[in-house]
Scaffold this motif. Structure first.
Motif, PDB file in Angstrom:
ATOM      1  N   VAL A  98       0.924  -1.207  -0.017  1.00  0.00           N
ATOM      2  CA  VAL A  98       0.117  -0.184   0.034  1.00  0.00           C
ATOM      3  C   VAL A  98       0.817   1.298   0.087  1.00  0.00           C
ATOM      4  N   ASP A  99       1.581   1.414   0.937  1.00  0.00           N
ATOM      5  CA  ASP A  99       2.808   2.521   1.065  1.00  0.00           C
ATOM      6  C   ASP A  99       3.600   2.748  -0.162  1.00  0.00           C
ATOM      7  N   HIS A 100       3.723   1.774  -1.047  1.00  0.00           N
ATOM      8  CA  HIS A 100       4.700   1.828  -2.148  1.00  0.00           C
ATOM      9  C   HIS A 100       4.009   2.007  -3.598  1.00  0.00           C
ATOM     10  N   GLY A 101       2.842   2.054  -3.449  1.00  0.00           N
ATOM     11  CA  GLY A 101       1.993   2.498  -4.592  1.00  0.00           C
ATOM     12  C   GLY A 101       1.026   1.108  -5.154  1.00  0.00           C
ATOM     13  N   ALA A 102       1.066  -0.037  -4.688  1.00  0.00           N
ATOM     14  CA  ALA A 102       0.289  -0.992  -5.366  1.00  0.00           C
ATOM     15  C   ALA A 102      -1.330  -0.772  -5.324  1.00  0.00           C
ATOM     16  N   GLN A 103      -1.799  -1.110  -6.151  1.00  0.00           N
ATOM     17  CA  GLN A 103      -3.366  -1.185  -6.648  1.00  0.00           C
ATOM     18  C   GLN A 103      -3.957  -2.394  -5.882  1.00  0.00           C
ATOM     19  N   TRP A 104      -3.197  -3.570  -6.049  1.00  0.00           N
ATOM     20  CA  TRP A 104      -3.775  -4.863  -5.776  1.00  0.00           C
ATOM     21  C   TRP A 104      -2.883  -5.512  -4.778  1.00  0.00           C
ATOM     22  N   LEU A 105      -3.369  -6.326  -3.918  1.00  0.00           N
ATOM     23  CA  LEU A 105      -2.412  -6.853  -3.049  1.00  0.00           C
ATOM     24  C   LEU A 105      -2.827  -8.409  -3.174  1.00  0.00           C
ATOM     25  N   ALA A 106      -2.057  -9.319  -2.937  1.00  0.00           N
ATOM     26  CA  ALA A 106      -2.047 -10.702  -2.679  1.00  0.00           C
ATOM     27  C   ALA A 106      -1.123 -11.202  -1.631  1.00  0.00           C
ATOM     28  N   ARG A 107      -1.672 -12.538  -1.263  1.00  0.00           N
ATOM     29  CA  ARG A 107      -0.797 -13.137  -0.203  1.00  0.00           C
ATOM     30  C   ARG A 107      -0.635 -14.337  -0.510  1.00  0.00           C
ATOM     31  N   THR A 108       0.661 -15.186  -0.412  1.00  0.00           N
ATOM     32  CA  THR A 108       0.713 -16.453  -0.358  1.00  0.00           C
ATOM     33  C   THR A 108       1.680 -16.541   0.670  1.00  0.00           C
ATOM     34  N   ASP A 109       1.944 -18.122   0.971  1.00  0.00           N
ATOM     35  CA  ASP A 109       2.941 -18.237   2.219  1.00  0.00           C
ATOM     36  C   ASP A 109       4.117 -19.104   1.795  1.00  0.00           C
ATOM     37  N   ALA A 110       5.298 -19.140   2.537  1.00  0.00           N
ATOM     38  CA  ALA A 110       6.595 -19.446   2.057  1.00  0.00           C
ATOM     39  C   ALA A 110       6.687 -21.011   2.289  1.00  0.00           C
ATOM     40  N   ASP A 111       5.621 -21.691   2.085  1.00  0.00           N
ATOM     41  CA  ASP A 111       5.541 -23.042   2.006  1.00  0.00           C
ATOM     42  C   ASP A 111       4.623 -23.741   0.927  1.00  0.00           C
ATOM     43  N   CYS A 112       3.994 -22.330   0.062  1.00  0.00           N
ATOM     44  CA  CYS A 112       3.037 -22.691  -0.901  1.00  0.00           C
ATOM     45  C   CYS A 112       3.621 -22.709  -2.388  1.00  0.00           C
ATOM     46  N   LEU A 113       2.585 -23.305  -3.064  1.00  0.00           N
ATOM     47  CA  LEU A 113       3.074 -23.391  -4.568  1.00  0.00           C
ATOM     48  C   LEU A 113       1.864 -22.704  -5.288  1.00  0.00           C
ATOM     49  N   PRO A 114       1.991 -21.276  -5.664  1.00  0.00           N
ATOM     50  CA  PRO A 114       0.688 -20.898  -6.863  1.00  0.00           C
ATOM     51  C   PRO A 114       0.927 -21.526  -7.957  1.00  0.00           C
ATOM     52  N   GLU A 115       0.003 -22.080  -8.600  1.00  0.00           N
ATOM     53  CA  GLU A 115      -0.141 -22.357  -9.994  1.00  0.00           C
ATOM     54  C   GLU A 115       0.388 -21.225 -10.784  1.00  0.00           C
ATOM     55  N   PRO A 116       1.044 -21.416 -12.062  1.00  0.00           N
ATOM     56  CA  PRO A 116       1.352 -20.728 -13.036  1.00  0.00           C
ATOM     57  C   PRO A 116       0.354 -19.622 -13.448  1.00  0.00           C
ATOM     58  N   THR A 117      -1.028 -19.967 -13.463  1.00  0.00           N
ATOM     59  CA  THR A 117      -1.823 -19.013 -13.858  1.00  0.00           C
ATOM     60  C   THR A 117      -2.151 -17.998 -12.499  1.00  0.00           C
ATOM     61  N   TRP A 118      -1.688 -18.186 -11.419  1.00  0.00           N
ATOM     62  CA  TRP A 118      -2.195 -17.717 -10.135  1.00  0.00           C
ATOM     63  C   TRP A 118      -2.369 -16.155 -10.257  1.00  0.00           C
ATOM     64  N   THR A 119      -1.529 -15.412 -10.648  1.00  0.00           N
ATOM     65  CA  THR A 119      -1.361 -14.008 -10.667  1.00  0.00           C
ATOM     66  C   THR A 119      -2.457 -13.564 -11.860  1.00  0.00           C
ATOM     67  N   ALA A 120      -2.263 -14.102 -12.944  1.00  0.00           N
ATOM     68  CA  ALA A 120      -3.094 -13.776 -14.108  1.00  0.00           C
ATOM     69  C   ALA A 120      -4.742 -13.902 -13.654  1.00  0.00           C
ATOM     70  N   ARG A 121      -5.072 -15.059 -12.988  1.00  0.00           N
ATOM     71  CA  ARG A 121      -6.462 -15.086 -12.627  1.00  0.00           C
ATOM     72  C   ARG A 121      -7.090 -14.141 -11.479  1.00  0.00           C
ATOM     73  N   ILE A 122      -5.859 -13.713 -10.670  1.00  0.00           N
ATOM     74  CA  ILE A 122      -6.297 -12.728  -9.878  1.00  0.00           C
ATOM     75  C   ILE A 122      -6.433 -11.521 -10.440  1.00  0.00           C
ATOM     76  N   VAL A 123      -5.644 -11.144 -11.338  1.00  0.00           N
ATOM     77  CA  VAL A 123      -5.874  -9.755 -11.995  1.00  0.00           C
ATOM     78  C   VAL A 123      -7.280  -9.792 -12.777  1.00  0.00           C
ATOM     79  N   GLN A 124      -7.499 -10.994 -13.484  1.00  0.00           N
ATOM     80  CA  GLN A 124      -8.750 -10.905 -14.102  1.00  0.00           C
ATOM     81  C   GLN A 124      -9.870 -10.931 -13.018  1.00  0.00           C
ATOM     82  N   ALA A 125      -9.677 -11.499 -11.826  1.00  0.00           N
ATOM     83  CA  ALA A 125     -10.848 -11.304 -10.733  1.00  0.00           C
ATOM     84  C   ALA A 125     -11.107  -9.916 -10.484  1.00  0.00           C
TER      85      ALA A 125
END
Length: 265
Positions: A98-125
């Protein structure tokens, strides 16, 4: 002190990308590299990653720094938050965005594996008008739990989501829509809504499920939230290995199982 893992000399006020991903981390030297590699493999790459170290005593921070140096095209920041708690670390990462200008925020954890389409699907949503996105969480299949246990965990999530809608703690005055289970390691929210809602409570997981608290905060401000099953993250099942399936489900159900040690590594 806030540093950029990509370039320690970078001014900490440098803006992030429009999408900023917070990754809380505590002693994750065994798995964080896989998480970073999964993020580097995203089809949609216009994002920044803020890894929030929550007091690691192993080589987690070194792994993040070396990965960032080897992937200069990926904007990776490493920040440190000594306040213990997944809620605290997640909030630090989100507010950095937020403080550095993001419009959208997401979270995953350091033991997780987002699928390759994860960020694209978030932006679409977000493009579809959602202000809070709950993703589909699937157990990892590389941690030694059985296929039956994985299927049972998936079924338990569906059951918990249903009962969450009738749970007294998720009902009351002021809610604009039904309760939505929100996996902390697979969610996204607009920066504006994160700020308006107050964000994740700066809590320890031993005390409060910060994802549930955020979901209920958002429900009092908007109806524009939903589960998107095409937003997929594969999450760690190491608690199942350590505690067994029954105790793990009880832990997530209002901490009905309370082990002496919750930071399973």
């Amino acid at each position: 002190m806030t540093l950029s893992a990509r370039n320690p000399q970078l001014d900490s006020t440098a803006p992030v990308q429009r999408l900023c991903i917070a990754v809380p981390m505590l002693n994750e030297e065994k798995l964080v590299l896989q998480t970073l590699e999964a993020l580097a493999a995203q089809e949609y790459r216009a994002f920044s990653v803020v890894v929030v170290d929550n007091g690691s005593t192993d080589d987690s921070c070194g792994i993040v720094a070396r990965f960032a140096a080897a992937h200069p095209w990926l904007d990776v920041r490493l920040v440190h938050d000594p306040e213990k708690g997944t809620g605290a670390a997640a909030d630090t990462g989100m507010r950095f965005g937020v403080d550095h200008g993001a419009q959208w925020l997401a979270r995953t954890d350091a033991d997780c594996l987002p699928e390759p389409t994860w960020t694209a699907r978030i932006v679409q949503a977000f493009g579809d008008g959602l202000e809070l996105i709950a993703g589909q969480l699937i157990p990892r299949d590389d941690e030694g739990i059985t296929a039956w246990e994985r299927r049972t965990m998936l079924l338990a999530v569906e059951v918990a989501s249903f009962f969450g809608r009738i749970r007294p703690g998720n009902k009351g005055e002021g809610y604009l829509g039904p309760y939505q289970m929100l996996p902390g390691c697979n969610m996204a929210i607009t920066a504006e809504m994160y700020t308006r809602s107050g964000g994740f409570p700066r809590s320890r997981i031993e005390d409060l499920h910060e994802d549930r608290a955020l979901s209920n905060r958002v429900r009092k401000l908007t109806r524009n939230y939903a589960l998107r099953r095409d937003v997929v993250v594969h999450g760690s099942s190491r608690r199942v290995k350590a505690w067994g399936l029954k105790n793990t489900l009880a832990w997530y159900a209002d901490h009905r199982y309370r082990p002496d040690h919750v930071d399973i590594r």
